[in-house]
Design a protein around this motif. Structure first.
Motif, short mmCIF file in Angstrom:
data_model
loop_
_atom_site.label_atom_id
_atom_site.label_comp_id
_atom_site.label_asym_id
_atom_site.label_seq_id
_atom_site.Cartn_x
_atom_site.Cartn_y
_atom_site.Cartn_z
N ARG A 58 0.84 -1.27 0.07
CA ARG A 58 -0.07 0.11 0.11
C ARG A 58 1.07 1.21 0.06
O ARG A 58 2.01 1.13 0.46
N PRO A 59 0.28 2.44 -0.61
CA PRO A 59 1.05 3.70 -0.24
C PRO A 59 1.54 3.99 1.03
O PRO A 59 0.85 3.58 1.97
N PRO A 60 2.80 4.40 1.37
CA PRO A 60 3.35 4.69 2.74
C PRO A 60 2.17 5.51 3.64
O PRO A 60 2.07 5.17 4.50
N GLN A 61 1.48 6.49 2.93
CA GLN A 61 0.59 7.32 3.56
C GLN A 61 -0.34 6.74 4.25
O GLN A 61 -1.11 7.02 5.15
N GLN A 62 -0.85 5.22 3.67
CA GLN A 62 -1.86 4.42 4.41
C GLN A 62 -1.38 3.53 5.32
O GLN A 62 -2.29 2.93 5.67
N ARG A 63 -0.18 3.56 5.87
CA ARG A 63 0.24 2.91 7.02
C ARG A 63 0.75 3.75 8.11
O ARG A 63 0.96 4.85 7.90
N LEU A 64 0.72 3.22 9.29
CA LEU A 64 1.18 4.02 10.55
C LEU A 64 2.49 4.15 10.54
O LEU A 64 3.39 3.26 10.14
N PRO A 65 3.34 5.27 11.31
CA PRO A 65 4.68 5.35 11.40
C PRO A 65 4.97 4.18 12.43
O PRO A 65 4.34 3.47 12.99
N VAL A 66 6.31 3.70 11.99
CA VAL A 66 6.77 2.67 12.88
C VAL A 66 8.17 3.23 13.48
O VAL A 66 9.13 3.33 12.64
N ARG A 94 7.17 4.43 6.12
CA ARG A 94 7.17 4.99 7.23
C ARG A 94 7.73 4.62 8.57
O ARG A 94 7.64 5.01 9.72
N TYR A 95 9.00 4.08 8.14
CA TYR A 95 9.71 3.74 9.30
C TYR A 95 10.71 4.85 9.74
O TYR A 95 11.17 5.71 8.96
N LEU A 96 10.67 4.95 11.13
CA LEU A 96 11.66 6.09 11.49
C LEU A 96 12.84 5.71 12.24
O LEU A 96 12.66 5.28 13.28
N PRO A 97 14.05 5.70 11.75
CA PRO A 97 15.30 5.10 12.48
C PRO A 97 15.56 6.15 13.53
O PRO A 97 14.97 7.19 13.93
N LEU A 104 13.79 -5.18 2.54
CA LEU A 104 13.96 -4.04 3.47
C LEU A 104 13.04 -3.44 4.21
O LEU A 104 12.97 -3.27 5.62
N LEU A 105 12.09 -3.32 3.47
CA LEU A 105 10.78 -2.64 3.95
C LEU A 105 10.11 -3.41 4.95
O LEU A 105 9.60 -2.88 6.24
N ALA A 106 9.91 -4.81 4.90
CA ALA A 106 9.29 -5.84 5.85
C ALA A 106 10.34 -5.76 7.01
O ALA A 106 9.72 -5.93 8.20
#
Length: 360
Positions: free
Chosen positions: A77-85, A234-237, A316-318
């Motif tokens: 899905r588009p990133p904006q449809q997922r919650l930040p992690v 939506r990953y936040l390092p 990587l995204l997973a």
């Protein structure tokens, strides 16, 4: 393998993955009787696609959020449809070298079988290994540059790096990316025997791979001191410099302690991008760093030639957003299975036999 009817059932669930459905909800979409539908649902529960809420025929079902099918749907899905992690320190904290493994025993055994291209007890091949690998790793410069969206062919990469002939169609940044790979790979193939997954060696690789590509020259070869964000995730390092430094030191300490060269390589492939220790060029640095244990042990290098970009980025995204490493591990093993035998052929070694010819 799902039957056609089971795939149809799965499609109904994927239309709204957050809801639960019972047999009655599904009947209008599946032209079978209740008993047949219940059997299909039971099979899908058994293979982990669905989760039931009760042990009776009146149960409702929902998609298993940990299943591969759900994850592929979710992360496509588009990133904006997922919650930040946010960064999950437990992924690194819980990893114990030589006790915890990202690659299964079967995967590690297969990698060693196809990757042991020099063969034990063949010193005449060992003498040629470093020089030959330095030539073979032209593949890595080409594939890694392509992964950075540099539109250069393998032949153009070879003529640029070996003869300095600049191909048409590259801007200055793209040209610099390819040339930096040459410098970094030359350093890697020359010094791999003395290199480790240490702050010093990883910083050296980053300095070479990022030269002229980061406006803040003081940031080259040093841990970042500011926040990085992705446009496609939506990953936040980690964004605290002190915590990043601690995590990077832990990565180096644990990575250096790993005995199996393939586990060590994959550990680098996953955790350097996950930590994002440098301002930019982290994936490029990881693609070179993961070859350190392979070159040190005279194994076939991993050039990324046979790794599809989509599989790499999804893997990587997973890991970024769901802490799941299996997708990237499967892609790594599948690609290495194709690549390693070609290096064995070029080296002149047949794994089941002997030497094809003398290298000069």
């Amino acid at each position: 393998m799902l039957t056609e009817r089971q795939q149809t059932i799965l499609g109904v669930f994927l239309q709204n993955p957050s809801v639960t459905l019972n047999v009655g909800d599904l009947l209008p979409h599946i032209e079978v009787g209740r008993t047949t539908l219940f059997r299909d649902l039971t099979v899908m529960v058994g293979i982990g696609l669905l989760l039931p809420d009760a042990p009776t025929r009146a149960r409702t079902y929902r998609l298993n959020p940990s299943s591969a099918v759900y994850l592929r749907w979710d992360l496509s899905r588009p990133p904006q449809q997922r919650l930040p992690v946010s960064y999950n320190p437990k992924l690194l904290d819980d990893y114990q070298p030589n006790q915890t493994f990202l690659l299964s025993a079967t995967q590690r055994a297969e990698l060693m079988q196809v990757g042991n291209i020099a063969g034990s007890g063949k010193p005449e091949l060992g003498k040629n290994y470093t020089r030959l690998i330095a030539t073979l790793l032209i593949d890595l410069a080409h594939a890694s540059s392509n992964l950075e969206n540099v539109p250069i062919s393998w032949l153009d990469t070879k003529t640029l790096l070996e003869f300095g002939e600049r191909p048409d169609g590259l801007d200055e940044t793209q040209l610099r990316i390819v040339l930096n790979h040459k410098a970094a790979i030359n350093h890697l193939t020359t010094h791999a025997g003395d290199m480790h997954l240490s702050r010093w060696d990883l910083s050296d690789l980053h300095s070479l791979i990022a030269d002229g590509l980061i406006a803040e020259t003081a940031a080259i070869g040093r841990l970042r001191s500011w926040v990085v964000r992705f446009s496609d995730s939506r990953y936040l390092p980690p964004d605290n410099p002190y915590l990043l430094n601690e995590a990077f030191e832990e990565f180096c300490r644990k990575g250096s302690a790993i005995a199996d060269p393939y586990e060590q390589a994959f550990f680098s492939m996953t955790f350097i991008p996950y930590l994002q220790p440098f301002q930019d060029g982290n994936k490029r640095t990881s693609r070179l760093a993961m070859n350190i244990p392979l070159l040190k042990n005279c194994l076939a290098p991993f050039s990324f030639t046979d790794l599809r970009k989509r599989d790499y980025m999804f893997g990587l995204l997973a890991f970024y957003e769901r802490g799941q490493h299996a997708f990237l591990a499967e892609a790594f093993v599948a690609a290495y299975r194709q690549t390693a035998p070609r290096y064995a052929e070029l080296l002149g070694y047949v794994q089941g036999g002997g030497v094809l010819g003398t290298l000069t």
